[in-house]
Scaffold this motif. Structure first.
Motif, PDB file in Angstrom:
ATOM      1  N   ALA A   1      -9.179  -6.787   1.494  1.00 37.56           N
ATOM      2  CA  ALA A   1      -9.359  -6.908   0.050  1.00 37.56           C
ATOM      3  C   ALA A   1      -9.128  -8.325  -0.475  1.00 37.56           C
ATOM      4  O   ALA A   1      -9.286  -8.587  -1.659  1.00 37.56           O
ATOM      5  N   GLY A   2      -8.710  -9.243   0.419  1.00 37.15           N
ATOM      6  CA  GLY A   2      -8.431 -10.604  -0.035  1.00 37.15           C
ATOM      7  C   GLY A   2      -7.116 -10.656  -0.793  1.00 37.15           C
ATOM      8  O   GLY A   2      -6.194  -9.876  -0.519  1.00 37.15           O
ATOM      9  N   ASP A   3      -7.022 -11.561  -1.746  1.00 35.12           N
ATOM     10  CA  ASP A   3      -5.797 -11.697  -2.541  1.00 35.12           C
ATOM     11  C   ASP A   3      -5.849 -10.726  -3.721  1.00 35.12           C
ATOM     12  O   ASP A   3      -6.754 -10.808  -4.552  1.00 35.12           O
ATOM     13  N   VAL A   4      -4.887  -9.819  -3.764  1.00 37.11           N
ATOM     14  CA  VAL A   4      -4.871  -8.788  -4.802  1.00 37.11           C
ATOM     15  C   VAL A   4      -3.670  -8.999  -5.726  1.00 37.11           C
ATOM     16  O   VAL A   4      -2.519  -8.939  -5.283  1.00 37.11           O
ATOM     17  N   THR A   5      -3.951  -9.253  -6.986  1.00 35.63           N
ATOM     18  CA  THR A   5      -2.885  -9.405  -7.980  1.00 35.63           C
ATOM     19  C   THR A   5      -2.527  -8.037  -8.542  1.00 35.63           C
ATOM     20  O   THR A   5      -3.395  -7.282  -8.980  1.00 35.63           O
ATOM     21  N   LEU A   6      -1.246  -7.725  -8.505  1.00 32.78           N
ATOM     22  CA  LEU A   6      -0.747  -6.418  -8.911  1.00 32.78           C
ATOM     23  C   LEU A   6      -0.361  -6.391 -10.381  1.00 32.78           C
ATOM     24  O   LEU A   6      -0.242  -7.431 -11.028  1.00 32.78           O
ATOM     25  N   GLN A   7      -0.121  -5.189 -10.891  1.00 27.66           N
ATOM     26  CA  GLN A   7       0.366  -5.035 -12.261  1.00 27.66           C
ATOM     27  C   GLN A   7       1.665  -5.801 -12.488  1.00 27.66           C
ATOM     28  O   GLN A   7       1.928  -6.286 -13.578  1.00 27.66           O
ATOM     29  N   SER A   8       2.479  -5.917 -11.450  1.00 30.09           N
ATOM     30  CA  SER A   8       3.772  -6.600 -11.559  1.00 30.09           C
ATOM     31  C   SER A   8       3.619  -8.109 -11.748  1.00 30.09           C
ATOM     32  O   SER A   8       4.578  -8.798 -12.101  1.00 30.09           O
ATOM     33  N   GLY A   9       2.421  -8.625 -11.462  1.00 27.84           N
ATOM     34  CA  GLY A   9       2.188 -10.069 -11.538  1.00 27.84           C
ATOM     35  C   GLY A   9       2.249 -10.746 -10.191  1.00 27.84           C
ATOM     36  O   GLY A   9       1.828 -11.890 -10.041  1.00 27.84           O
ATOM     37  N   ALA A  10       2.771 -10.055  -9.184  1.00 22.50           N
ATOM     38  CA  ALA A  10       2.804 -10.599  -7.823  1.00 22.50           C
ATOM     39  C   ALA A  10       1.416 -10.466  -7.196  1.00 22.50           C
ATOM     40  O   ALA A  10       0.584  -9.664  -7.638  1.00 22.50           O
ATOM     41  N   THR A  11       1.174 -11.244  -6.162  1.00 22.19           N
ATOM     42  CA  THR A  11      -0.095 -11.186  -5.436  1.00 22.19           C
ATOM     43  C   THR A  11       0.165 -10.872  -3.965  1.00 22.19           C
ATOM     44  O   THR A  11       0.985 -11.531  -3.324  1.00 22.19           O
ATOM     45  N   ILE A  12      -0.523  -9.841  -3.466  1.00 25.62           N
ATOM     46  CA  ILE A  12      -0.516  -9.591  -2.019  1.00 25.62           C
ATOM     47  C   ILE A  12      -1.684 -10.371  -1.440  1.00 25.62           C
ATOM     48  O   ILE A  12      -2.845 -10.081  -1.728  1.00 25.62           O
ATOM     49  N   ARG A  13      -1.365 -11.406  -0.680  1.00 26.48           N
ATOM     50  CA  ARG A  13      -2.419 -12.222  -0.077  1.00 26.48           C
ATOM     51  C   ARG A  13      -2.941 -11.553   1.192  1.00 26.48           C
ATOM     52  O   ARG A  13      -2.174 -10.956   1.935  1.00 26.48           O
TER      53      ARG A  13
ATOM     54  N   GLY B   1       2.891   1.664   5.744  1.00 21.99           N
ATOM     55  CA  GLY B   1       2.997   1.170   7.113  1.00 21.99           C
ATOM     56  C   GLY B   1       1.673   0.840   7.767  1.00 21.99           C
ATOM     57  O   GLY B   1       1.638   0.114   8.756  1.00 21.99           O
ATOM     58  N   LEU B   2       0.561   1.355   7.223  1.00 21.52           N
ATOM     59  CA  LEU B   2      -0.767   1.053   7.753  1.00 21.52           C
ATOM     60  C   LEU B   2      -1.513   0.092   6.830  1.00 21.52           C
ATOM     61  O   LEU B   2      -2.046  -0.921   7.277  1.00 21.52           O
ATOM     62  N   SER B   3      -1.585   0.424   5.544  1.00 22.21           N
ATOM     63  CA  SER B   3      -2.051  -0.552   4.553  1.00 22.21           C
ATOM     64  C   SER B   3      -0.948  -1.601   4.380  1.00 22.21           C
ATOM     65  O   SER B   3       0.136  -1.464   4.948  1.00 22.21           O
ATOM     66  N   SER B   4      -1.216  -2.662   3.607  1.00 24.28           N
ATOM     67  CA  SER B   4      -0.198  -3.710   3.396  1.00 24.28           C
ATOM     68  C   SER B   4       1.126  -3.081   2.952  1.00 24.28           C
ATOM     69  O   SER B   4       1.163  -2.274   2.021  1.00 24.28           O
ATOM     70  N   SER B   5       2.193  -3.448   3.650  1.00 26.34           N
ATOM     71  CA  SER B   5       3.503  -2.814   3.500  1.00 26.34           C
ATOM     72  C   SER B   5       4.607  -3.822   3.795  1.00 26.34           C
ATOM     73  O   SER B   5       4.352  -4.860   4.408  1.00 26.34           O
ATOM     74  N   PRO B   6       5.852  -3.502   3.420  1.00 23.28           N
ATOM     75  CA  PRO B   6       6.965  -4.377   3.785  1.00 23.28           C
ATOM     76  C   PRO B   6       7.053  -4.614   5.297  1.00 23.28           C
ATOM     77  O   PRO B   6       7.417  -5.703   5.745  1.00 23.28           O
ATOM     78  N   SER B   7       6.697  -3.606   6.077  1.00 21.34           N
ATOM     79  CA  SER B   7       6.864  -3.684   7.528  1.00 21.34           C
ATOM     80  C   SER B   7       5.800  -4.519   8.223  1.00 21.34           C
ATOM     81  O   SER B   7       5.983  -4.906   9.378  1.00 21.34           O
ATOM     82  N   ASN B   8       4.683  -4.801   7.537  1.00 21.63           N
ATOM     83  CA  ASN B   8       3.610  -5.542   8.218  1.00 21.63           C
ATOM     84  C   ASN B   8       3.102  -6.759   7.452  1.00 21.63           C
ATOM     85  O   ASN B   8       2.101  -7.362   7.839  1.00 21.63           O
TER      86      ASN B   8
ATOM     87  N   GLU C   1       6.064 -13.228   5.960  1.00 22.57           N
ATOM     88  CA  GLU C   1       6.881 -13.954   4.979  1.00 22.57           C
ATOM     89  C   GLU C   1       5.959 -14.755   4.047  1.00 22.57           C
ATOM     90  O   GLU C   1       4.887 -15.177   4.453  1.00 22.57           O
ATOM     91  N   PRO C   2       6.344 -14.971   2.808  1.00 23.48           N
ATOM     92  CA  PRO C   2       7.624 -14.641   2.180  1.00 23.48           C
ATOM     93  C   PRO C   2       7.682 -13.263   1.511  1.00 23.48           C
ATOM     94  O   PRO C   2       8.726 -12.862   1.021  1.00 23.48           O
ATOM     95  N   TYR C   3       6.559 -12.510   1.494  1.00 26.68           N
ATOM     96  CA  TYR C   3       6.565 -11.212   0.806  1.00 26.68           C
ATOM     97  C   TYR C   3       6.887 -10.056   1.747  1.00 26.68           C
ATOM     98  O   TYR C   3       6.498  -8.925   1.505  1.00 26.68           O
ATOM     99  N   ASN C   4       7.592 -10.316   2.827  1.00 26.36           N
ATOM    100  CA  ASN C   4       7.933  -9.292   3.802  1.00 26.36           C
ATOM    101  C   ASN C   4       9.176  -8.509   3.400  1.00 26.36           C
ATOM    102  O   ASN C   4       9.909  -8.892   2.482  1.00 26.36           O
TER     103      ASN C   4
END
Length: 337
Positions: free
Chosen positions: A8-20, A79-86, A89-92
């Motif tokens: 999905a590329g870089d996704v900006t969330l409602q929280s304002g953070a971005t999952i790259r 755990g399969l889609s973008s997650s803390p476990s996968n 850094e720095p968003y781990n």
């Protein structure tokens, strides 16, 4: 690997953070027809992955791959889609951003439209947090979704449900090994404690009174059920992933977005889909009264009670065949309408 990844590329969330480099894991069954009008979206639930949804898909079931193109998208944080476990850094780990059901469904919509070119969905359905996402599909894309069937779930996390989840979270994070999410060894004590809290809520009082854990599920004692079923259920899972999805659950609300600005009744009223809302009669998380309120404010909704003493597990994951068959039959009825 029996699933695919939507980059999905870089996704900006409602929280304002971005999952790259955000990744949405999904699995499909069947074939999309030429008109692209036989797709069913069936999101995952709290801690579950697409494997855990497969009980409702197959030959002889309503969601028969010979007829429907079934898409099971995995929730962010599972755990399969973008997650803390996968996530690198720095968003781990404990720094993984807060994700809403809105964020999940917006991403799923991109998968459905960009990857598959689908413009109409005959059905979106799901159990528990899958139901939360189902309601979001109906409210966010009212002209695209023709039918919804949320079962044993709600369009908004109730205050009581929020409080229950605080207990789950407290049990998990009280383990010293948890270390504010920066654990180096698994906080097994916390996971086992969390499982024990969950055990009193996942099944109903009547389920335990009738000793279905022994008589139907075949455990040798109540303690065996608590250890083998419940502790066994949570121990393999990543604690930060569980907490990410827990936050998503607690902050579930179909009106918490730029379309409805917190007006819950307005969001329910905007759902154009024909809806079968199916609460479990003895569900301690999502009591039928909450579903009745939702249905009263939806223009084309029907309340259908799953008359079961299996509590929340009346809705899945394939635990009680009688309830599974009931839900399956109602999906057939809804799709035929």
């Amino acid at each position: 690997m029996d699933y695919a990844i939507f980059d999905a590329g870089d996704v900006t969330l409602q929280s304002g953070a971005t999952i790259r480099d955000c990744k949405l894991a999904y699995k499909t069954f069947g074939t999309l027809n030429a008109a692209a009008d036989n797709a069913v979206v069936y999101p995952t639930w709290y801690s579950g992955q697409h494997y855990d949804n497969e009980w409702l898909v197959g030959s002889g079931r309503t969601l028969d791959p010979a007829k429907y193109f079934v898409i099971i998208p995995n929730m962010l944080g599972n755990g399969l889609s973008s997650s803390p476990s996968n996530t690198p850094e720095p968003y781990n780990a404990a720094r993984f951003p807060k994700v809403t059901a809105y964020d999940n469904v917006r991403l799923q919509h991109r998968l459905v439209t960009e990857k598959f070119g689908i413009k109409k969905l005959p059905l979106v359905t799901g159990w528990s947090m899958g139901a939360l996402q189902t309601f979001h599909w109906g409210a966010l894309y009212p002209d695209m979704v023709e039918r919804i069937a949320p079962f044993c779930g709600s369009a908004k996390c109730s205050r009581h449900n929020f409080v229950f989840l605080e207990g789950v979270k407290a049990a998990l994070t009280a383990d010293a090994a948890f270390n504010d999410g920066w654990y180096t060894t698994k906080p097994a004590k916390g996971l086992r404690a969390m499982a024990r809290v969950y055990a009193g809520w996942g099944f109903s009082q009547a389920f335990y009174r009738e000793e279905l854990d022994l008589k139907t599920l075949g455990y040798s004692s109540l303690e065996d059920f608590l250890v083998a079923f419940w502790e066994g259920f949570f121990l393999p899972k990543d604690p930060n992933n569980l907490l990410t999805m827990l936050w998503t659950w607690q902050n579930g609300d179909i009106s918490a977005n730029e379309l409805y600005h917190g007006d819950f009744k307005k969001a329910l009223g905007a759902i154009k889909a024909r809806a079968y809302v199916m609460p479990g009669k003895t569900d301690l998380y999502f009591p039928p009264e909450d579903s009745a309120f939702e249905v009263a404010h939806m223009p084309r909704a029907q309340l259908i009670l799953v008359d079961s003493i299996w509590g929340h597990f009346a809705g899945g994951p394939g635990t009680n065949p009688v309830d599974c068959d009931f839900i399956d039959a109602k999906l057939a009825e809804l799709l035929a309408s």
